[in-house]
Design a protein around this motif. Sequence first.
Motif, mmCIF file in Angstrom:
data_model
loop_
_atom_site.group_PDB
_atom_site.id
_atom_site.type_symbol
_atom_site.label_atom_id
_atom_site.label_comp_id
_atom_site.label_asym_id
_atom_site.label_seq_id
_atom_site.Cartn_x
_atom_site.Cartn_y
_atom_site.Cartn_z
ATOM 1 N N ARG A 117 -34.845 45.909 -9.779
ATOM 2 C CA ARG A 117 -33.824 46.127 -8.770
ATOM 3 C C ARG A 117 -34.325 45.640 -7.411
ATOM 4 O O ARG A 117 -33.671 44.897 -6.694
ATOM 5 C CB ARG A 117 -33.570 47.619 -8.699
ATOM 6 C CG ARG A 117 -32.264 48.006 -8.137
ATOM 7 C CD ARG A 117 -31.989 49.423 -8.572
ATOM 8 N NE ARG A 117 -32.960 50.338 -8.045
ATOM 9 C CZ ARG A 117 -33.458 51.371 -8.728
ATOM 10 N NH1 ARG A 117 -33.114 51.562 -9.958
ATOM 11 N NH2 ARG A 117 -34.318 52.173 -8.174
ATOM 12 N N ARG A 118 -35.534 46.070 -7.094
ATOM 13 C CA ARG A 118 -36.120 45.742 -5.803
ATOM 14 C C ARG A 118 -36.301 44.237 -5.687
ATOM 15 O O ARG A 118 -36.056 43.646 -4.645
ATOM 16 C CB ARG A 118 -37.468 46.431 -5.710
ATOM 17 C CG ARG A 118 -38.002 46.535 -4.318
ATOM 18 C CD ARG A 118 -39.456 46.978 -4.356
ATOM 19 N NE ARG A 118 -39.666 48.111 -5.256
ATOM 20 C CZ ARG A 118 -40.826 48.353 -5.834
ATOM 21 N NH1 ARG A 118 -41.857 47.570 -5.635
ATOM 22 N NH2 ARG A 118 -40.968 49.385 -6.623
ATOM 23 N N GLY A 121 -33.604 42.329 -4.335
ATOM 24 C CA GLY A 121 -33.198 42.568 -2.959
ATOM 25 C C GLY A 121 -32.146 43.644 -2.800
ATOM 26 O O GLY A 121 -31.490 43.746 -1.795
ATOM 27 N N ALA A 123 -31.368 47.833 -3.362
ATOM 28 C CA ALA A 123 -32.127 49.046 -3.575
ATOM 29 C C ALA A 123 -31.282 50.161 -4.166
ATOM 30 O O ALA A 123 -31.753 51.241 -4.385
ATOM 31 C CB ALA A 123 -32.754 49.512 -2.276
ATOM 32 N N ASP A 124 -30.021 49.888 -4.423
ATOM 33 C CA ASP A 124 -29.171 50.948 -4.942
ATOM 34 C C ASP A 124 -29.261 51.015 -6.459
ATOM 35 O O ASP A 124 -29.288 50.011 -7.136
ATOM 36 C CB ASP A 124 -27.739 50.673 -4.536
ATOM 37 C CG ASP A 124 -26.896 51.934 -4.623
ATOM 38 O OD1 ASP A 124 -25.836 51.952 -4.036
ATOM 39 O OD2 ASP A 124 -27.328 52.875 -5.288
ATOM 40 N N ALA A 125 -29.327 52.220 -6.960
ATOM 41 C CA ALA A 125 -29.552 52.372 -8.386
ATOM 42 C C ALA A 125 -28.339 51.954 -9.211
ATOM 43 O O ALA A 125 -28.449 51.140 -10.104
ATOM 44 C CB ALA A 125 -29.924 53.802 -8.709
#
Lengths: 221, 221
Positions: A117-118, A121, A123-125
């Motif tokens: 995810r990171r 770019g 960061a929301d799950a």
Amino acid sequence: MRILLVEDDRLLGDGVQAGLTGSGFTVDWVRDGDAALAALSAESFAAVLLDLGLPKRDGLSVLASLRSAGNPVPVLVLTARDQVADKIRGLDLGADDYVIKPFDLDELAARLRALVRRSQGRADASLRHGDVVLDPAGRTVKLKGEPVTLTGKEFDLLRMLLDAAGRVLTRRVLEEQLYAWGEAVESNALEVHIHHLRRKLGGELIRTVRGVGYLVDEAPR
Amino acid sequence: MRILLVEDDRLLGDGVQAGLTGSGFTVDWVRDGDAALAALSAESFAAVLLDLGLPKRDGLSVLASLRSAGNPVPVLVLTARDQVADKIRGLDLGADDYVIKPFDLDELAARLRALVRRSQGRADASLRHGDVVLDPAGRTVKLKGEPVTLTGKEFDLLRMLLDAAGRVLTRRVLEEQLYAWGEAVESNALEVHIHHLRRKLGGELIRTVRGVGYLVDEAPR
DNA sequence: TGCAAGCCTTAAGCCAGTCTTAAGCAGGCC
DNA sequence: GGCCTGCTTAAGACTGGCTTAAGGCTTGCA
């Protein structure tokens, strides 16, 4: 989500592969550093699980080659408890995270998800796109709040597309991520899955870019 | 590099601030979740160090607010050894990494560096020319904010012209780029595509240079 | 171990949009 | 005025994607 596992220990590798596959990852497994570099130069992976203690070429050296070649793939290092120094060197060499053996498979899966995810770019799950909400951890999708049942491949495909919202994903990229080695498709399976997704989620979501691939437009929040 | 530390324990906070400052970070320190959210809405930080056990509003709730507001700042969670469940929930809520207390300051610094490095790795420039915006990644074009549908060849052609704004591209160059070997056209296909582009985007954008080729003028921003 | 259900792949036919071709027209340049 | 280059338009061919259906495989359960 396709992962490259670099691990010489047969037992551990087997367990990790089985566990992660069960969590919805597609896992390719190589036993040494050279094979890892070869695989990484040939194919594309969402992340690499790298054991530091490898035969022939050790993990740190693999990592160093990778980074000096400019490859930005997220790397999660597997390390023994007594190798704190290596671990720190690993992080500074460009590793993105590590876990200490023995580790919990659920935790490993969670970390991998966070890492990928990171690396994209974001960061929301949970991935949201208008009426569609995809929860990677729970492997569930909702349309206007109503649960929608997707099959495994459908889910993976949708997640990739949502992950890359606003960018076109080529057929090639999608197929590489969707299938591990030795199970390459030579048919229009991808199109069929896209078709099923559209039937379940409406035809608007996924746009075809003729001759290139598919995309989901920039997410409306 | 400016970091926001969210930690209620005075002793620990003091130590982290001192240690990270010594490693070259600039550390702003707040004691509770509300102050953290206030700080984050007012200022910009390269990363956030978030303790989960906070007074008033706990860390996970801070994280949730942050992410649901769409704030993508990298978050590193500080957690006690016995909070594995929280840790996983944290990762799935959108945390990017965590460390277990007590932790080593050098390791924390290394992880922060990895985190920030990772979070900055992405920018795909779109080409702008007055009212026309072309997004190579999404393969989309907008005119005065309105999406315009281009066919594949049209898109490729426009991208080349915008890329080379201010320079003339010869017919020959354009055709070579547009067509792979062995499928050279021997007709006025290029002109036809240019014509379609003009119809869709207005006749001003693409100028003909008689006997040579085409160009788009230097980009007005 | 056998059965049933569901998932995935394969294949074939159909359809639409895209691209090329070609012909006639307009305008600039010598 | 004549030639040459580029513009415009329309028609046809073709490619690539969509759809549907069938069969094989895996998995879970009895």
